[in-house]
Design a protein around this motif. Structure first.
Motif, mmCIF file in Angstrom:
data_model
loop_
_atom_site.group_PDB
_atom_site.id
_atom_site.type_symbol
_atom_site.label_atom_id
_atom_site.label_comp_id
_atom_site.label_asym_id
_atom_site.label_seq_id
_atom_site.Cartn_x
_atom_site.Cartn_y
_atom_site.Cartn_z
ATOM 1 N N ARG A 5 0.639 -1.171 0.036
ATOM 2 C CA ARG A 5 0.210 -0.428 -0.020
ATOM 3 C C ARG A 5 0.962 1.449 -0.103
ATOM 4 N NH1 ARG A 5 -4.897 -1.450 3.913
ATOM 5 N NH2 ARG A 5 -6.003 -3.352 2.999
ATOM 6 N N THR A 6 -0.167 2.046 -1.068
ATOM 7 C CA THR A 6 0.676 3.391 -0.398
ATOM 8 C C THR A 6 -0.260 4.969 -0.075
ATOM 9 O OG1 THR A 6 2.261 5.464 -1.305
ATOM 10 C CG2 THR A 6 0.772 4.200 -3.133
ATOM 11 N N GLU A 80 0.541 -4.453 -6.358
ATOM 12 C CA GLU A 80 2.025 -4.890 -5.648
ATOM 13 C C GLU A 80 3.045 -4.168 -6.112
ATOM 14 O OE1 GLU A 80 4.073 -8.654 -8.306
ATOM 15 O OE2 GLU A 80 2.396 -8.938 -7.573
ATOM 16 N N ASN A 81 3.716 -3.759 -5.229
ATOM 17 C CA ASN A 81 5.024 -2.935 -5.354
ATOM 18 C C ASN A 81 4.470 -1.169 -5.597
ATOM 19 O OD1 ASN A 81 7.757 -2.510 -5.431
ATOM 20 N ND2 ASN A 81 7.475 -2.174 -7.949
ATOM 21 N N ALA A 82 3.275 -1.302 -4.625
ATOM 22 C CA ALA A 82 3.008 0.349 -4.734
ATOM 23 C C ALA A 82 3.924 1.520 -4.354
ATOM 24 C CB ALA A 82 2.362 0.440 -3.669
ATOM 25 N N VAL A 83 4.398 1.602 -3.533
ATOM 26 C CA VAL A 83 5.202 2.719 -3.047
ATOM 27 C C VAL A 83 5.911 2.887 -4.237
ATOM 28 C CG1 VAL A 83 7.422 3.428 -1.822
ATOM 29 C CG2 VAL A 83 5.438 2.317 -0.900
ATOM 30 N N GLU A 84 6.702 2.318 -5.460
ATOM 31 C CA GLU A 84 7.883 2.820 -6.148
ATOM 32 C C GLU A 84 7.052 2.493 -7.621
ATOM 33 O OE1 GLU A 84 10.825 -0.308 -6.563
ATOM 34 O OE2 GLU A 84 11.297 0.157 -8.167
ATOM 35 N N ASP A 85 5.897 1.758 -7.517
ATOM 36 C CA ASP A 85 5.298 2.014 -8.596
ATOM 37 C C ASP A 85 3.733 3.175 -8.498
ATOM 38 O OD1 ASP A 85 6.193 -0.301 -9.885
ATOM 39 O OD2 ASP A 85 4.114 -1.396 -9.823
ATOM 40 N N PHE A 86 3.692 3.705 -7.669
ATOM 41 C CA PHE A 86 3.317 4.978 -7.457
ATOM 42 C C PHE A 86 3.961 6.853 -8.193
ATOM 43 C CE2 PHE A 86 0.760 9.039 -5.676
ATOM 44 C CZ PHE A 86 -0.502 8.847 -6.475
ATOM 45 N N ARG A 87 5.031 6.545 -7.363
ATOM 46 C CA ARG A 87 5.909 7.133 -7.418
ATOM 47 C C ARG A 87 7.141 7.044 -8.699
ATOM 48 N NH1 ARG A 87 8.332 9.579 -2.864
ATOM 49 N NH2 ARG A 87 10.460 10.125 -3.660
ATOM 50 N N ALA A 115 0.943 19.224 -7.815
ATOM 51 C CA ALA A 115 -0.345 18.112 -7.719
ATOM 52 C C ALA A 115 -0.290 17.175 -6.525
ATOM 53 C CB ALA A 115 -0.110 17.714 -9.352
ATOM 54 N N VAL A 116 0.603 16.131 -6.780
ATOM 55 C CA VAL A 116 -0.132 15.086 -5.670
ATOM 56 C C VAL A 116 1.120 14.516 -4.800
ATOM 57 C CG1 VAL A 116 -1.358 13.840 -7.144
ATOM 58 C CG2 VAL A 116 1.083 13.482 -7.731
ATOM 59 N N HIS A 117 1.070 14.079 -3.655
ATOM 60 C CA HIS A 117 1.659 12.995 -2.549
ATOM 61 C C HIS A 117 1.790 11.712 -2.966
ATOM 62 C CE1 HIS A 117 4.045 12.531 0.651
ATOM 63 N NE2 HIS A 117 3.199 12.077 0.850
ATOM 64 N N GLY A 118 3.657 11.297 -3.039
ATOM 65 C CA GLY A 118 4.022 9.944 -2.415
ATOM 66 C C GLY A 118 4.553 9.337 -1.407
ATOM 67 N N SER A 119 3.994 8.183 -0.912
ATOM 68 C CA SER A 119 4.665 8.143 0.000
ATOM 69 C C SER A 119 6.029 8.027 -0.258
ATOM 70 C CB SER A 119 4.338 7.260 1.289
ATOM 71 O OG SER A 119 3.279 7.167 1.262
ATOM 72 N N ASP A 120 7.183 7.372 0.074
ATOM 73 C CA ASP A 120 9.034 7.603 -0.150
ATOM 74 C C ASP A 120 9.033 6.212 0.302
ATOM 75 O OD1 ASP A 120 9.189 8.116 2.143
ATOM 76 O OD2 ASP A 120 10.917 9.312 1.784
ATOM 77 N N SER A 121 7.970 5.478 0.842
ATOM 78 C CA SER A 121 8.629 3.670 1.305
ATOM 79 C C SER A 121 7.627 3.306 2.304
ATOM 80 C CB SER A 121 10.103 3.666 2.626
ATOM 81 O OG SER A 121 9.061 4.644 3.611
ATOM 82 N N ASP A 122 7.662 1.748 2.100
ATOM 83 C CA ASP A 122 5.955 0.918 2.995
ATOM 84 C C ASP A 122 6.031 1.779 4.026
ATOM 85 O OD1 ASP A 122 6.265 -0.287 0.810
ATOM 86 O OD2 ASP A 122 7.588 -1.608 1.678
#
Ligand code: CMP
Length: 139
Positions: A5-6, A80-87, A115-122
């Motif tokens: 999850r992210t 799957e691989n949410a944090v990296e794929d979202f970034r 525009a958007v924020h995305g977490s940088d780690s699990d």
């Protein structure tokens, strides 16, 4: 929170420009499932706490002002691989450096209004998701 999850925020500039629908369409079309989502507005105390890691940076007052000036969409996303794929999907912090087709390239104004924020780690995804949502709001 599971590590697939992210956490994201569609920031005030995205809401002001009417880009909520277009950005959510890109997110869901990229395979992310929405686990939690709401329209909300951060207080100054919220923004200072959420971005506490940046408190010594010169842009911190501008960041707090920006993030509190209007509503945001906060969401937890699963894939799957949410944090990296979202970034990868959102692109570089500075839209001038973001790859073609990324959300920041398409929708961001500048490095500060991006525009958007995305977490940088699990670990931060779990902390940031819990900042905005209770367990009863995650599905
Ligand atoms: P975000 O990924 O949410 O994390 C920190 C935020 O600070 C960033 O997006 C931008 O909104 C902002 N930010 C980062 N770098 C700068 C900068 N050099 N100048 C102004 N704002 C910045």
């Amino acid at each position: 929170m599971a590590t697939n999850r992210t956490f994201t925020m569609l920031k005030p500039d995205s809401v002001e420009k009417g880009n909520i629908g277009a950005i959510l369409e890109k997110i869901t079309a990229s395979g992310f499932r929405i686990v939690a989502m709401k329209l909300t507005q951060m207080t100054t105390a919220d923004a200072k706490a959420f971005y506490g890691i940046h408190s010594e940076r010169p842009f911190f007052p501008e960041l707090v002002e920006y993030m509190t000036r209007g509503p945001i969409v906060a969401a937890i996303l699963e894939k799957e691989n949410a944090v990296e794929d979202f970034r990868t999907l959102i692109g570089a912090t500075n839209p001038a450096d973001a790859a073609e087709g990324t959300i920041r390239k398409l929708f961001a104004n500048s490095i500060s209004e991006n525009a958007v924020h995305g977490s940088d780690s699990d670990e931060n995804a779990a902390i940031e998701g819990a900042f905005h949502f209770s367990g009863r709001e995650m599905f």
